[in-house]
Every structure is written in structure tokens, then in C-alpha cells.
Design an enzyme around this catalytic site. Structure first.
Site, PDB file in Angstrom:
ATOM      1  N   THR A  28      -9.662 -35.824 -12.936  1.00 16.03           N
ATOM      2  CA  THR A  28      -9.180 -36.412 -14.295  1.00 16.03           C
ATOM      3  C   THR A  28      -7.626 -35.597 -14.662  1.00 16.03           C
ATOM      4  O   THR A  28      -7.680 -34.548 -14.539  1.00 16.03           O
ATOM      5  CB  THR A  28      -9.871 -36.220 -15.540  1.00 16.03           C
ATOM      6  OG1 THR A  28     -11.407 -36.777 -15.345  1.00 16.03           O
ATOM      7  CG2 THR A  28      -9.377 -36.650 -16.911  1.00 16.03           C
ATOM      8  N   ASP A  81      -9.268 -32.926  -7.170  1.00 11.67           N
ATOM      9  CA  ASP A  81      -8.988 -32.621  -8.723  1.00 11.67           C
ATOM     10  C   ASP A  81      -7.962 -31.402  -8.912  1.00 11.67           C
ATOM     11  O   ASP A  81      -7.645 -30.876  -7.885  1.00 11.67           O
ATOM     12  CB  ASP A  81     -10.347 -32.179  -9.609  1.00 11.67           C
ATOM     13  CG  ASP A  81     -10.334 -32.389 -11.140  1.00 11.67           C
ATOM     14  OD1 ASP A  81      -9.248 -33.014 -11.470  1.00 11.67           O
ATOM     15  OD2 ASP A  81     -11.185 -32.141 -12.032  1.00 11.67           O
ATOM     16  N   SER A  82      -7.546 -31.647 -10.073  1.00 10.14           N
ATOM     17  CA  SER A  82      -6.414 -30.445 -10.322  1.00 10.14           C
ATOM     18  C   SER A  82      -6.927 -29.376 -11.219  1.00 10.14           C
ATOM     19  O   SER A  82      -8.228 -29.363 -11.372  1.00 10.14           O
ATOM     20  CB  SER A  82      -5.134 -31.202 -10.928  1.00 10.14           C
ATOM     21  OG  SER A  82      -4.133 -30.391 -11.275  1.00 10.14           O
ATOM     22  N   GLY A  95     -10.046 -28.389 -17.842  1.00  7.18           N
ATOM     23  CA  GLY A  95     -10.763 -28.957 -19.454  1.00  7.18           C
ATOM     24  C   GLY A  95      -9.689 -29.461 -20.251  1.00  7.18           C
ATOM     25  O   GLY A  95      -9.968 -29.941 -21.189  1.00  7.18           O
ATOM     26  N   GLY A  97      -7.872 -31.905 -20.133  1.00 10.33           N
ATOM     27  CA  GLY A  97      -8.178 -33.308 -20.322  1.00 10.33           C
ATOM     28  C   GLY A  97      -9.381 -33.610 -20.949  1.00 10.33           C
ATOM     29  O   GLY A  97     -10.092 -34.965 -20.765  1.00 10.33           O
ATOM     30  N   GLU A 103     -16.313 -32.818 -14.541  1.00 13.11           N
ATOM     31  CA  GLU A 103     -15.783 -32.345 -13.241  1.00 13.11           C
ATOM     32  C   GLU A 103     -16.681 -31.237 -12.689  1.00 13.11           C
ATOM     33  O   GLU A 103     -16.558 -31.169 -11.623  1.00 13.11           O
ATOM     34  CB  GLU A 103     -14.495 -31.660 -13.936  1.00 13.11           C
ATOM     35  CG  GLU A 103     -13.371 -32.801 -14.355  1.00 13.11           C
ATOM     36  CD  GLU A 103     -12.093 -32.400 -14.909  1.00 13.11           C
ATOM     37  OE1 GLU A 103     -11.236 -33.181 -15.305  1.00 13.11           O
ATOM     38  OE2 GLU A 103     -12.135 -31.246 -15.373  1.00 13.11           O
ATOM     39  N   LYS A 121       1.029 -23.936 -11.960  1.00 12.73           N
ATOM     40  CA  LYS A 121      -0.482 -23.474 -12.327  1.00 12.73           C
ATOM     41  C   LYS A 121      -1.035 -22.192 -12.010  1.00 12.73           C
ATOM     42  O   LYS A 121      -2.115 -21.976 -12.174  1.00 12.73           O
ATOM     43  CB  LYS A 121      -1.282 -24.720 -11.729  1.00 12.73           C
ATOM     44  CG  LYS A 121      -1.095 -26.222 -12.361  1.00 12.73           C
ATOM     45  CD  LYS A 121      -1.358 -26.421 -13.725  1.00 12.73           C
ATOM     46  CE  LYS A 121      -0.950 -27.967 -14.163  1.00 12.73           C
ATOM     47  NZ  LYS A 121      -1.814 -28.891 -13.847  1.00 12.73           N
TER      48      LYS A 121
END
Ligand code: 5RP
Length: 224
Positions: A28, A81-82, A95, A97, A103, A121
Site C-alpha cells: 500500500t 511493498d515499500s 504503516g 498508510g 501488510e 527511506k
């Protein structure tokens, strides 16, 4: 180059890891928005997806990608995922999002966790990004107090209800030197559904979007 372009670059590079016939676990967030766009170009080669949020499910369906209910699976080949932050040991904060619980379920079920990020990141110590925690609403005051005890400054994320009907606390100003023990400690508090520390399940491969191209890190070489 803007961070969005770097996210997009990492998202498209992820296609190299998706094999024909696979059911792809999809995360997400804004990076995943680009990944779903990319995935749509090979939608006839994959078998479909399982999704970590209503938001991603909507985007996947809009692209004509079939979305299966996760409850029918006990494992998934690959999860893409990121992250909000990732350190040199591939431990993450996730988290931002508010999708951290689903996730973490898919990440844990996945044989391979491919993390796609822009270069911003990467951190030495987790905690610059406020740590999200999904909690049962009646535990709010109790968990706020417990987070102050561990040295953080918790804030209730207003106007957010998770896909599971719960609420989110963001804990500011933590210096997380030992992510695994903090993950275990916070997860053990009654009322906590999931803490957004991914230390027991780290990423397996990281694709980092950088100005000069993609840097790939796998769990055999963790020098980010
Ligand atoms: C959502 C997440 C996302 O992976 C994280 O917030 C990164 O998002 P973005 O791709 O928008 O930077 O954990 O719960």
C-alpha cells in the site's frame, strides 16, 4: 530527480522479480501506486494478486488485475511493498498508510519480500519516522501512557480508521536501537493489534531508486 520519480523507477524495476503464473502480494502507498501501474502491463502473465488494503484492491481492480481473498492462502510467492524507513539490517518502519496489519500478515506469509523505496527511506537508526501502531480503540489511553513510558511522544492519528476497524497511534522521537525487542515488547501489550516495526520479518531484497539508477540489495549483502 524528484522522490516520486525514484519511487516510480524502483516500482518498475520490481517487474523483473515477478514470474509468470504468480499470485503477487501487493502493499500500500504511493510507491505501490506506481507498482500497480507497472504490474498492469504484465497482467495477462500473472494469475492475480492479494492486496494489503482496500485502497490497493481498488487500484488493482481498476487495472483489470484479479484480486483474491487472502484468507484462502497459507503462503504467497512474493510480496512487493515499500517502507517508511529501512535500516542496514533490512528492518523497517511501516504503516504510514495505516495498512500495517495486513501488510505484516502478507509479508510474513511471503516466501520473498521485495521492498521498493526511494533513497530517502534509508536510515542508520529507525525512529525518525513516527512509529505507527494499530490498536483496539478502547486501549487508546493505556497505550498512549505505555508509549510515554518507553520514551516516545505518542499521538492519536485523527480521523483514521483502519481497514480492520481500529485506530492508529504514531509514536514520535524514538531511537530504535533494537527493533526486534521493541517489536516484541509493543506487540505484547494488550490492545495492540500490530506495531509497524518489521524486524522479525525483514525484507529479503531492496530496490532503491537513486539518481544514477537502481541499487539492489539482497540478504546476502546488506550494505545499503
Ligand atoms: C503503508 C506503508 C507504506 O509502505 C509506507 O507508508 C511507504 O509509503 P509510500 O510509498 O507512500 O512512501 O507502510 O502502510
Amino acid at each position: 530527480m524528484s522522490l516520486n520519480r525514484l519511487k516510480k523507477q524502483a516500482a518498475w524495476a520490481a517487474l523483473d522479480y515477478i514470474y509468470p503464473g504468480t499470485i503477487v502480494g501487493v502493499g500500500t502507498g504511493t510507491t505501490i501506486f506506481y507498482f500497480i501501474e507497472a504490474l498492469s502491463t504484465i497482467k495477462n502473465l500473472i494469475s492475480g494478486a492479494v492486496s494489503s488494503s482496500h485502497a490497493s484492491t481498488i487500484l488493482l481492480k481498476k487495472q483489470g488485475i484479479e484480486v483474491f481473498n487472502l484468507k484462502y492462502f497459507s503462503s504467497i510467492t512474493i510480496y512487493v511493498d515499500s517502507a517508511d524507513e529501512i535500516n542496514h539490517r533490512m528492518e523497517m518502519i511501516k504503516g504510514g498508510g495505516a495498512a500495517l496489519t495486513r501488510e505484516k500478515i502478507i509479508a510474513t506469509m511471503a516466501k520473498k519480500f521485495l521492498c521498493i523505496i526511494d533513497k530517502s527511506k534509508i536510515v542508520n537508526v529507525l525512529g525518525r519516522f513516527p512509529l505507527p501502531i494499530e490498536i483496539i480503540p478502547i486501549a487508546l489511553t493505556y497505550i498512549l501512557k505505555e508509549m510515554i513510558k518507553i520514551g516516545g511522544q505518542p499521538k492519536h492519528r485523527k480521523n483514521v480508521i483502519t481497514d480492520n476497524g481500529n485506530i492508529i497511534i504514531d509514536v514520535y522521537n524514538l531511537n530504535i536501537e533494537d527493533p526486534l525487542s521493541m517489536e516484541q515488547k509493543i506487540n505484547a501489550l494488550p490492545g495492540v493489534v500490530t506495531v509497524g516495526l518489521f524486524a522479525s520479518r525483514t525484507a529479503d531484497i531492496i530496490l532503491i531508486g537513486k539518481e544514477n539508477g537502481i541499487e539492489t540489495i539482497n540478504n546476502h549483502s546488506k550494505n545499503i
